[in-house]
Design an enzyme around this catalytic site. Structure first.
Site, mmCIF file in Angstrom:
data_model
loop_
_atom_site.group_PDB
_atom_site.id
_atom_site.type_symbol
_atom_site.label_atom_id
_atom_site.label_comp_id
_atom_site.label_asym_id
_atom_site.label_seq_id
_atom_site.Cartn_x
_atom_site.Cartn_y
_atom_site.Cartn_z
ATOM 1 C CG HIS A 298 -0.564 0.021 2.482
ATOM 2 N ND1 HIS A 298 -0.374 -0.668 3.601
ATOM 3 C CD2 HIS A 298 -0.053 1.664 2.376
ATOM 4 C CE1 HIS A 298 0.224 -0.046 4.492
ATOM 5 N NE2 HIS A 298 -0.260 1.538 4.229
ATOM 6 C CG ASP B 134 -0.567 -3.629 2.702
ATOM 7 O OD1 ASP B 134 0.288 -3.453 1.622
ATOM 8 O OD2 ASP B 134 -0.277 -3.307 3.767
ATOM 9 C CB SER C 244 2.866 2.240 6.362
ATOM 10 O OG SER C 244 1.810 1.565 6.517
ATOM 11 N N GLY C 245 5.050 -0.460 6.402
ATOM 12 C CA GLY C 245 6.114 -1.475 5.403
ATOM 13 C C GLY C 245 7.341 -1.498 6.713
#
Ligand SMILES: *[C@@H]1O[C@H](CO)[C@@H](O)[C@H](O)[C@H]1NC(C)=O
Ligand SMILES: *[C@@H]1O[C@H](CO)[C@@H](O)[C@H](O)[C@H]1NC(C)=O
Ligand SMILES: *[C@@H]1O[C@H](CO)[C@@H](O)[C@H](O)[C@H]1NC(C)=O
Ligand SMILES: *[C@@H]1O[C@H](CO)[C@@H](O)[C@H](O)[C@H]1NC(C)=O
Ligand SMILES: *[C@@H]1O[C@H](CO)[C@@H](O)[C@H](O)[C@H]1NC(C)=O
Length: 341
Positions: free
Chosen positions: A62, A112, A206-207
């Site tokens: 994402h 994701d 995120s990530g």
């Protein structure tokens, strides 16, 4: 459902949230696989990632699919300790390719993950070291302690005034997580977070990597993916992560030489999650009578089992089904979950 993605708009809105709430400062070199992914033109950190060999970084799909950022727009920073101030051990690389998982679904947030190829390999140092990945078949029982890192603690409104942060959280089994989310947690996800709240990754993390130590080896079990509610570190709101062990084959298809290290993580004892059933969810059974062949149904059940091997919950593509065969008419009981608010 929200993404832990920090972009310029959500920064303004969410600047009073503290990404990775309840964490503490990481000491230099504690998390040497953690990278900062930035928009080159603005030196703007928008996602974390993890170094998995000398030339590749694992992150969330994402971060790229939803932003439409391309390889040529971003730079990966390694050996970073702080996003504001000096970094003695930092190096950076441009990115030659972004490979988003082909089955990433922005609506369900299934699959994701994305792989970034660096423009040239990095030399490993005590501050820049790859992380091993959880091999397929790894088991993570409820309560297993894990760590999440990221740059999250926004202490004021200066956009780069972020600290590298770390937080220790227990794994929450997929069944319990599924109940807490009211559905939507698939076998391709893994959850972690303290159930009383206070510890959770947040915007900008995120990530990043969810990691677990087995003996002396750190293993990445998850990728920071999404959370349930707008606020971070809410009670009964564990974070949802991409379950890395589901993707050994795909990662090895994309990275064909010098492949990352995969290590099987095995939980010991019993998994308390197997006892969980959702008291807050209404189970609605639909009865469908299909005139499919037995072989077709059998195939879909087998797929369901293999998708859920480590978690007991099927992916949305293969909803939980019970099939019985009476006089060659197949009865399919489909389970639909409705959250009781
Ligand atoms: C973390 O580091 C920042 C910047 O050096 C410092 O201001 C802060 O007090 C530290 N926090 C903790 C809990 O050590
Ligand atoms: C799972 O682990 C968490 C954290 O240790 C705990 O709070 C929770 O009660 C556990 N769930 C079950 C079903 O035992
Ligand atoms: C950042 O984290 C530190 C350490 O956990 C905490 O003391 C501080 O209050 C946090 N900053 C903000 C703005 O909440
Ligand atoms: C599940 O619950 C039963 C009955 O309370 C208990 O005996 C059993 O140990 C539990 N199993 C796990 C894996 O927690
Ligand atoms: C159903 O799948 C199982 C496992 O692959 C296989 O052993 C069995 O023969 C299949 N049954 C039918 C009727 O195809």
């Amino acid at each position: 459902m929200i993404y832990y993605l920090l972009n310029i708009l959500t920064y303004i809105v969410s600047s009073l949230h503290n990404p990775i709430v309840g964490g503490q400062n990481a000491t230099a070199g504690s998390w040497p696989w953690q990278v900062s992914i930035r928009l080159t033109d603005y030196n703007f950190h928008f996602c974390g990632g993890s170094l998995i060999n000398s030339g590749w970084v694992l992150t969330a799909a994402h971060c790229f699919a939803n932003t439409k950022y391309t390889a040529s727009q971003v730079t990966v920073y390694l050996g970073t300790e702080t996003l504001h101030g000096t970094n003695m051990n930092q190096v950076f690389r441009s990115v030659t390719s972004v490979t988003i998982h082909p089955n990433y679904d922005a609506n369900t947030v299934n699959n994701d993950l994305a792989l970034l190829q660096l423009s040239s390999t990095v030399t490993f140092t005590p501050y820049i070291t790859p992380i091993c990945l959880a091999a397929s078949g790894s088991t993570f029982f409820n309560g297993t302690l894990s760590w999440v890192t990221g740059w999250g603690n926004i202490s004021d409104l200066h956009i780069f005034n972020l600290y590298d942060n770390e937080v220790q959280v227990p794994i929450i089994g997929n069944r319990q997580c599924f109940c807490l989310y009211g559905g939507g947690i698939t076998g391709n996800m893994i959850c972690a977070g303290a159930l009383p709240g206070n510890k959770d990754p947040c915007n900008g993390d995120s990530g990043g990597a969810l990691v677990i130590k087995q003996g002396s080896i750190w293993i990445q079990a998850g990728i920071v993916s999404f959370g349930k509610d707008q606020g971070c570190a809410q009670a009964n709101d564990p974070g949802a992560f991409t379950r890395v062990s589901q993707y050994q084959n795909w990662i090895n298809q994309v990275i064909t030489s010098n492949q990352p290290g995969f290590v099987t993580y095995t939980s010991s004892g019993t998994n308390a999650d197997l006892n969980v059933s959702c008291s807050n969810l209404l189970f609605v059974f639909f009865l469908a009578v299909a005139q499919q062949t037995l072989q077709q149904i059998n195939t879909s059940i087998v797929s369901c089992d293999s998708a859920s091997a480590s978690t007991s919950i099927c992916t949305p593509a293969f909803p939980l089904e019970q099939v019985s065969n009476l006089n060659n008419i197949l009865f399919i009981f489909k389970t639909v979950y409705i959250e009781i608010l």
